[in-house]
Design a protein around this motif. Structure first.
Motif, short mmCIF file in Angstrom:
data_model
loop_
_atom_site.label_atom_id
_atom_site.label_comp_id
_atom_site.label_asym_id
_atom_site.label_seq_id
_atom_site.Cartn_x
_atom_site.Cartn_y
_atom_site.Cartn_z
N SER A 135 -11.23 -6.33 -0.69
CA SER A 135 -12.37 -5.61 -1.27
C SER A 135 -13.31 -5.07 -0.20
O SER A 135 -13.97 -4.04 -0.41
N SER A 136 -13.38 -5.73 0.95
CA SER A 136 -14.25 -5.27 2.04
C SER A 136 -13.51 -4.34 3.01
O SER A 136 -14.13 -3.53 3.68
N VAL A 137 -12.18 -4.45 3.07
CA VAL A 137 -11.40 -3.62 4.00
C VAL A 137 -11.12 -2.25 3.42
O VAL A 137 -10.92 -1.28 4.16
N SER A 138 -11.10 -2.13 2.08
CA SER A 138 -10.70 -0.86 1.44
C SER A 138 -11.58 0.31 1.86
O SER A 138 -11.12 1.46 1.88
N SER A 139 -12.82 0.05 2.23
CA SER A 139 -13.71 1.14 2.62
C SER A 139 -13.30 1.78 3.94
O SER A 139 -13.70 2.91 4.24
N THR A 140 -12.52 1.08 4.76
CA THR A 140 -12.09 1.62 6.05
C THR A 140 -10.78 2.39 5.94
O THR A 140 -10.35 2.98 6.93
N LEU A 141 -10.16 2.39 4.78
CA LEU A 141 -8.89 3.09 4.60
C LEU A 141 -9.12 4.54 4.18
O LEU A 141 -10.21 4.89 3.71
N THR A 152 0.85 -1.19 0.00
CA THR A 152 0.00 0.00 0.00
C THR A 152 0.89 1.24 0.00
O THR A 152 1.81 1.34 0.81
N GLU A 153 0.59 2.16 -0.91
CA GLU A 153 1.37 3.40 -1.03
C GLU A 153 0.51 4.59 -0.67
O GLU A 153 -0.61 4.74 -1.16
N TRP A 154 1.04 5.44 0.21
CA TRP A 154 0.36 6.69 0.60
C TRP A 154 1.47 7.72 0.83
O TRP A 154 1.87 7.97 1.95
N MET A 155 1.98 8.27 -0.26
CA MET A 155 3.18 9.08 -0.22
C MET A 155 2.99 10.34 0.62
O MET A 155 1.90 10.92 0.67
N GLY A 156 4.09 10.73 1.29
CA GLY A 156 4.10 11.95 2.09
C GLY A 156 3.70 11.75 3.53
O GLY A 156 3.81 12.69 4.34
N ASP A 211 -9.10 8.05 2.01
CA ASP A 211 -9.39 8.29 0.60
C ASP A 211 -8.11 8.29 -0.22
O ASP A 211 -7.10 8.88 0.18
N GLY A 212 -8.18 7.66 -1.37
CA GLY A 212 -7.03 7.61 -2.26
C GLY A 212 -6.03 6.52 -1.96
O GLY A 212 -5.03 6.37 -2.68
#
Length: 432
Positions: free
Chosen positions: A115-121, A51-55, A123-124
């Motif tokens: 697919s079910s966990v992505s909603s808890t992450l 998982t990438e979330w730069m910055g 945005d982006g």
């Protein structure tokens, strides 16, 4: 049981020879189809979630990305344990499954849970799976010889031409690019001008994203000819980016060039790739898919490189810096020579000790049949022909010959005694 088996074999010699010939033929076929590699794959059965979330700092990555993913992935069936690693802008999660679990079944279970966990992450943020390879899947490294081209152009050639060509090779899971600069447009915004024109940073971002897009219209017919209306909105150069209108004030458009400096730049780099102290270079790593034949995949990649090289710019060529096929050939040849030497030595010793050519042949013939048959089991259990498995076969030759010598010598001894008793009986009958 053994006595009956031996008796059956003696009474049906041709059947035993037929079975031995079938095993030997099937073994030869298995040798040709056997997967070849230098070292055995002892890596764990794992699926990597990246998982990438730069910055973002490692602590934010840990709290908002890594922790929610780990807590949800731990409930998957047949999972031994889950490891995680959070760093600046990136999160790595290693889901370790039991050894008997199929790799692609495990990947599908992880995808279902993501697919079910992505909603808890946040945005982006979108987690992705790593390549379906293993720890020993790096089979070939290469660089681009292009002294006359800058590193940005080299990386563009690698990412948009070479990579796509080599990814089509059967058995290749991923072509990982490294080195160089990933080109991008950079906007250096002046905050004083934002205040002067009363423009927010979100408005600038929205304007750039909106204008860097395709827009579809409709289709209409004129004189029995159909026309499709659409707009070409993708930014192609710096001048187009400078001319994007952010807002209009008193009928005067405020453009990107009015509030920012636009230039070509590159994405932030965490390191460089230097080759033999001669400076930076650009290249790629070929990652082999799980369960493939390493020797065959490497050869296919080299053949594909020959085709791809025809479309490279003038003065650009491939330079292979790591190639496992050399190690594979050396390992296989070493074990092959050892097997040949052992067979020759065993043959000579058997002839010298038994001094009976029929008995010696019955022992020696077991060696090629047993070795060929062992490859049937290697393929059945999906074990590659590597330095470990072939060494085991070489060590087993002594056991094979020992059993044959003991059985043959014992049979020869009993037959000799029996033959002597018959001769003595015939001699006594002749005298009487």
């Amino acid at each position: 049981m053994i006595e009956r088996l031996i008796g059956f074999s003696l009474r049906n010699r041709y059947l035993v020879l037929l079975i031995g010939s079938i095993l030997f033929g099937a073994g030869i076929y298995s040798v040709k189809k056997s997967k070849i590699d230098a070292i055995p794959d002892l890596s764990e059965n794992q699926v990597i979630v990246f998982t990438e979330w730069m910055g973002r700092s490692p602590q934010i990555i840990e709290d908002q990305v890594t922790y929610p993913l780990v807590t949800n992935l731990q409930g998957l069936p047949k999972v031994k344990y889950v490891r995680a690693n959070s760093m600046f802008g990136m999160s790595f999660i290693y889901v370790i499954f039991e050894d008997d679990v199929d790799t692609y079944w495990a990947r599908s279970r992880v995808l279902e849970r993501l697919s079910s966990v992505s909603s808890t992450l946040p945005d982006g943020v979108s987690p992705t799976l790593g390549p379906d390879g293993t720890g020993v899947g790096h089979i070939l490294w290469y660089t681009l010889n292009a002294k006359s081209i800058d590193l940005g152009e080299q990386r563009a050639i690698q990412d948009w031409y070479v990579k796509f060509g080599l990814q089509n090779v059967p058995g290749v899971s991923e072509v990982a690019s490294f080195g160089g600069f990933v080109k991008s447009y950079e906007l250096s915004i002046d905050p004083n001008k934002l205040t002067y024109f009363n423009i927010s940073l979100d408005e600038v971002i929205k304007a750039v994203r909106t204008n860097n897009n395709e827009a579809g219209g409709r289709k209409f017919e004129l004189s029995d000819v159909g026309y499709i209306i659409k707009t070409n909105g993708y930014i192609k150069n710096i001048e187009e980016l400078k001319g994007i209108t952010i807002k209009t004030t008193n009928s005067i458009p405020v453009k990107v060039n009015d509030i920012a400096t636009v230039q070509m730049s590159s994405e932030n780099r965490l390191g460089i790739f230097d080759f033999n102290g001669e400076g930076e270079t650009v290249g790629g790593i070929i990652v082999m898919r799980y369960g493939e034949n390493a020797d065959e995949v490497i050869q296919n990649v080299k053949n594909k490189m020959t085709e791809v090289a025809k479309g490279l710019p003038e003065g650009v060529s491939f330079n292979i810096v790591y190639d496992r096929s050399g190690l594979i050939k050396e390992s296989i040849n070493s074990i092959k020579n050892t097997l040949i030497e052992e067979i020759i030595v065993v043959t000579v010793i058997v002839f010298l000790f038994l001094m009976h050519w029929r008995s010696a042949i019955s022992i020696i013939i077991q060696i090629p049949v047993t070795i060929a048959s062992s490859f049937i089991l290697l393929n059945a259990f999906d074990i590659s022909s590597n330095i470990m498995s072939l060494t085991g076969i070489a060590l087993a030759i002594g056991v094979i010959v020992d059993n044959g010598i003991i059985m043959t010598e014992n049979a020869y001894k009993h037959l000799s005694v029996r033959y002597q008793e018959i001769n003595e009986k015939n001699t006594s009958e002749n005298k009487s």
